[in-house]
Enzyme design. Structure first.
Site, PDB file in Angstrom:
ATOM      1  N   HIS A 207      -5.196 -21.111  11.254  1.00 47.91           N
ATOM      2  CA  HIS A 207      -6.525 -21.632  10.898  1.00 47.91           C
ATOM      3  C   HIS A 207      -7.326 -20.591  10.113  1.00 47.91           C
ATOM      4  O   HIS A 207      -7.929 -20.881   9.073  1.00 47.91           O
ATOM      5  CB  HIS A 207      -7.312 -22.052  12.149  1.00 47.91           C
ATOM      6  CG  HIS A 207      -8.744 -22.345  11.815  1.00 47.91           C
ATOM      7  ND1 HIS A 207      -9.146 -23.527  11.200  1.00 47.91           N
ATOM      8  CD2 HIS A 207      -9.858 -21.575  11.907  1.00 47.91           C
ATOM      9  CE1 HIS A 207     -10.447 -23.488  10.966  1.00 47.91           C
ATOM     10  NE2 HIS A 207     -10.913 -22.310  11.376  1.00 47.91           N
TER      11      HIS A 207
ATOM     12  N   CYS B 239      -5.486 -27.560   8.596  1.00 47.42           N
ATOM     13  CA  CYS B 239      -4.470 -26.701   9.231  1.00 47.42           C
ATOM     14  C   CYS B 239      -3.967 -27.388  10.499  1.00 47.42           C
ATOM     15  O   CYS B 239      -4.646 -28.262  11.071  1.00 47.42           O
ATOM     16  CB  CYS B 239      -5.076 -25.323   9.543  1.00 47.42           C
ATOM     17  SG  CYS B 239      -5.875 -25.213  11.145  1.00 47.42           S
TER      18      CYS B 239
ATOM     19  N   CYS C 238     -10.722 -29.620   8.548  1.00 54.55           N
ATOM     20  CA  CYS C 238      -9.746 -28.593   8.172  1.00 54.55           C
ATOM     21  C   CYS C 238      -8.341 -29.187   8.247  1.00 54.55           C
ATOM     22  O   CYS C 238      -8.026 -29.915   9.183  1.00 54.55           O
ATOM     23  CB  CYS C 238      -9.865 -27.376   9.100  1.00 54.55           C
ATOM     24  SG  CYS C 238      -8.645 -26.100   8.744  1.00 54.55           S
TER      25      CYS C 238
ATOM     26  N   CYS D 142      -6.325 -27.641  13.572  1.00 59.88           N
ATOM     27  CA  CYS D 142      -7.435 -28.598  13.506  1.00 59.88           C
ATOM     28  C   CYS D 142      -6.936 -30.031  13.435  1.00 59.88           C
ATOM     29  O   CYS D 142      -7.580 -30.936  13.975  1.00 59.88           O
ATOM     30  CB  CYS D 142      -8.310 -28.296  12.285  1.00 59.88           C
ATOM     31  SG  CYS D 142      -9.101 -26.686  12.405  1.00 59.88           S
TER      32      CYS D 142
ATOM     33  N   ASP E  98      -7.865  -7.470   0.601  1.00 58.28           N
ATOM     34  CA  ASP E  98      -6.905  -7.597   1.710  1.00 58.28           C
ATOM     35  C   ASP E  98      -7.636  -7.187   2.978  1.00 58.28           C
ATOM     36  O   ASP E  98      -8.494  -6.265   2.941  1.00 58.28           O
ATOM     37  CB  ASP E  98      -5.683  -6.683   1.500  1.00 58.28           C
ATOM     38  CG  ASP E  98      -5.940  -5.283   2.055  1.00 58.28           C
ATOM     39  OD1 ASP E  98      -6.446  -4.441   1.286  1.00 58.28           O
ATOM     40  OD2 ASP E  98      -5.683  -5.053   3.261  1.00 58.28           O
TER      41      ASP E  98
ATOM     42  N   ASP F   4       0.861  -1.163   0.000  1.00 56.80           N
ATOM     43  CA  ASP F   4       0.000   0.000   0.000  1.00 56.80           C
ATOM     44  C   ASP F   4       0.909   1.227   0.000  1.00 56.80           C
ATOM     45  O   ASP F   4       2.050   1.163   0.434  1.00 56.80           O
ATOM     46  CB  ASP F   4      -0.935  -0.009   1.222  1.00 56.80           C
ATOM     47  CG  ASP F   4      -2.122   0.936   1.010  1.00 56.80           C
ATOM     48  OD1 ASP F   4      -3.029   0.946   1.851  1.00 56.80           O
ATOM     49  OD2 ASP F   4      -2.109   1.681  -0.001  1.00 56.80           O
TER      50      ASP F   4
HETATM   51  N1  LIG Z   1     -10.200   0.783   3.438  1.00 55.87           N
HETATM   52  C1  LIG Z   1      -9.011   1.158   2.871  1.00 55.87           C
HETATM   53  C2  LIG Z   1      -7.836   0.442   3.188  1.00 55.87           C
HETATM   54  C3  LIG Z   1      -6.622   0.810   2.621  1.00 55.87           C
HETATM   55  C4  LIG Z   1      -6.557   1.902   1.732  1.00 55.87           C
HETATM   56  N2  LIG Z   1      -5.354   2.274   1.181  1.00 55.87           N
HETATM   57  C5  LIG Z   1      -5.305   3.327   0.346  1.00 55.87           C
HETATM   58  N3  LIG Z   1      -4.096   3.669  -0.194  1.00 55.87           N
HETATM   59  N4  LIG Z   1      -6.409   4.047   0.002  1.00 55.87           N
HETATM   60  C6  LIG Z   1      -7.612   3.740   0.515  1.00 55.87           C
HETATM   61  O1  LIG Z   1      -8.672   4.468   0.169  1.00 55.87           O
HETATM   62  C7  LIG Z   1      -7.737   2.626   1.415  1.00 55.87           C
HETATM   63  C8  LIG Z   1      -8.976   2.242   1.989  1.00 55.87           C
HETATM   64 ZN   LIG Z   2      -8.191 -25.325  10.829  1.00 57.16          ZN
END
Ligand SMILES: Nc1ccc2nc(N)nc(O)c2c1
Ligand SMILES: [Zn+2]
Length: 371
Positions: A345, A316, A314, A319, A276, A102
């Protein structure tokens, strides 16, 4: 059949769904310098060059193709130049698959103390020792190059929620100017990519303008920013009902910071490819396990003599080799192994969810399951 530019020989197959609710869902493969990413993909968060409580090889066994790092944290410690001198982040943390970093703006706003946003960039004091730093489209892009990121994120301003139309408009316009500077500063190499991040909060004309500004810059992929910032699932889905369609159909679409299984399923149904979120790792360390029976709060005393695994099928280590009673005990006495097993897990659970979603899309089946 469409190909993603700059990611060589991309075999991305957009499989339109028979069922109209799913027609936007797609399964594909992104090819990068550090290997393939099967989408829809979930990226475990490795903020400081480690997925907390996990060895990189353990993360690999869960099926993760790519993990996320953070410019903000790594520029403060150990420093991007030092990581570069030591061979780059892949070598430093012994992760040879794709890394997405990021760009730092979001983390500055959520972590650093005094900060000032100027046209140039963001001036802030480190949350560690108060020393002064500046992050700009140019410096953020250079830092991500020094780290050796496979996928570099453009430097944006995450528009807070709620924002008035005027606030969201000026914030989005700043992000567009910063995106242009980020794109110019990017050192383009085969198998590496840079993603633009669209803003515009909950206003569809601003989202459209943001998308048009960034499409002109021909990024290798596009992220939807400014969501998962407290707007709630209903409003998030409302934006996702149209925002992904503003982006090129043949390029990856990444929804930043999302999310719980139900959020992921709803976003895939609306055309998102990449996710993510700290939920599986952070909640694992806090004693919450995601299972097909729902979320298990392992600290609950009802588990103190429960001699069964979190999930009987599972694979992992938590488990396969341990019981809920043991996990209950470890987490209660704050043993490090408790954080390790719960994290492992949860990451396995999230990757199994993504695998099932990819399979259902490929077979043209509905995937409303809340796993
Ligand atoms: N909810 C999010 C999480 C990470 C983010 N990173 C950047 N660079 N910009 C956003 O608007 C984000 C929003
Ligand atoms: Zn597991």
């Amino acid at each position: 059949e469409v190909s993603i530019t700059k990611f060589p020989a991309d075999e991305r197959k957009i499989i339109a769904k028979a069922h109209d609710k799913y027609k936007k869902a797609r399964a594909g493969i992104i090819n990068t310098r550090h290997g393939q990413i099967h989408t829809p993909a979930f990226m475990p968060v490795g903020t400081k060059g480690t997925v907390k409580a996990m060895l990189p090889e353990s993360v690999q066994t869960t099926g993760a193709d790519i993990i996320l790092g953070n410019t903000y944290h790594l520029m403060l410690q150990p420093g991007a130049k030092r990581v570069f001198k030591l061979g780059g982040l892949h070598k430093f943390m012994n992760w040879s698959k794709p890394l997405l970093t990021d760009s730092g703006g979001f983390q500055v706003m959520s972590l650093s103390k005094l900060r000032k946003i100027t046209e140039e960039g963001v001036i802030f004091n480190s949350h560690i020792d108060g020393s002064k730093f500046m992050l700009s489209p140019e410096s953020s892009t250079e830092i991500q190059y020094l780290l050796g990121s496979t996928i570099t994120m453009a430097f944006d301003e995450c528009t807070p929620y709620p924002s008035t139309y005027e606030q969201a408009k000026s914030s989005m316009e700043l992000t567009s100017r910063w995106a242009k500077r980020s794109r110019k500063a990017f050192y383009s190499r085969d198998g590496y990519g840079q993603f633009g991040i669209i803003q515009g909060s909950i206003y569809n004309d601003l989202r459209l303008k943001s998308a048009l500004d960034l499409i002109e810059l021909d990024f290798e992929g596009y992220a939807i920013g400014g969501l998962a910032v407290g707007e709630g699932q209903e409003l998030m889905f409302k934006v996702l009902d149209y925002a992904p369609d503003l982006l090129p159909i043949n390029k990856p679409r990444y929804l930043m910071g999302v999310g719980k299984p139900a959020d992921i399923i709803g976003a895939v149904q609306r055309g998102i490819d990449m996710f993510d979120c700290v939920i599986p790792t952070r909640s694992g360390r806090n004693g919450q396990a995601f299972t097909k029976y729902g979320v298990v709060n392992i600290r609950n005393s009802k588990y103190k003599e429960d001699n069964t695994p979190l999930e009987e099928d599972c694979l992992c280590p938590a488990c396969k080799n341990y019981t809920k009673a043991y996990l209950h005990y470890l987490v209660k006495v704050k043993e490090i192994l408790g954080a390790m097993l719960m994290t492992w897990h949860n990451l396995m659970y999230f990757q199994k969810l993504m695998l099932r979603i990819r399979e259902y899309i490929a077979q043209g089946k509905d995937f409303d399951f809340i796993s």
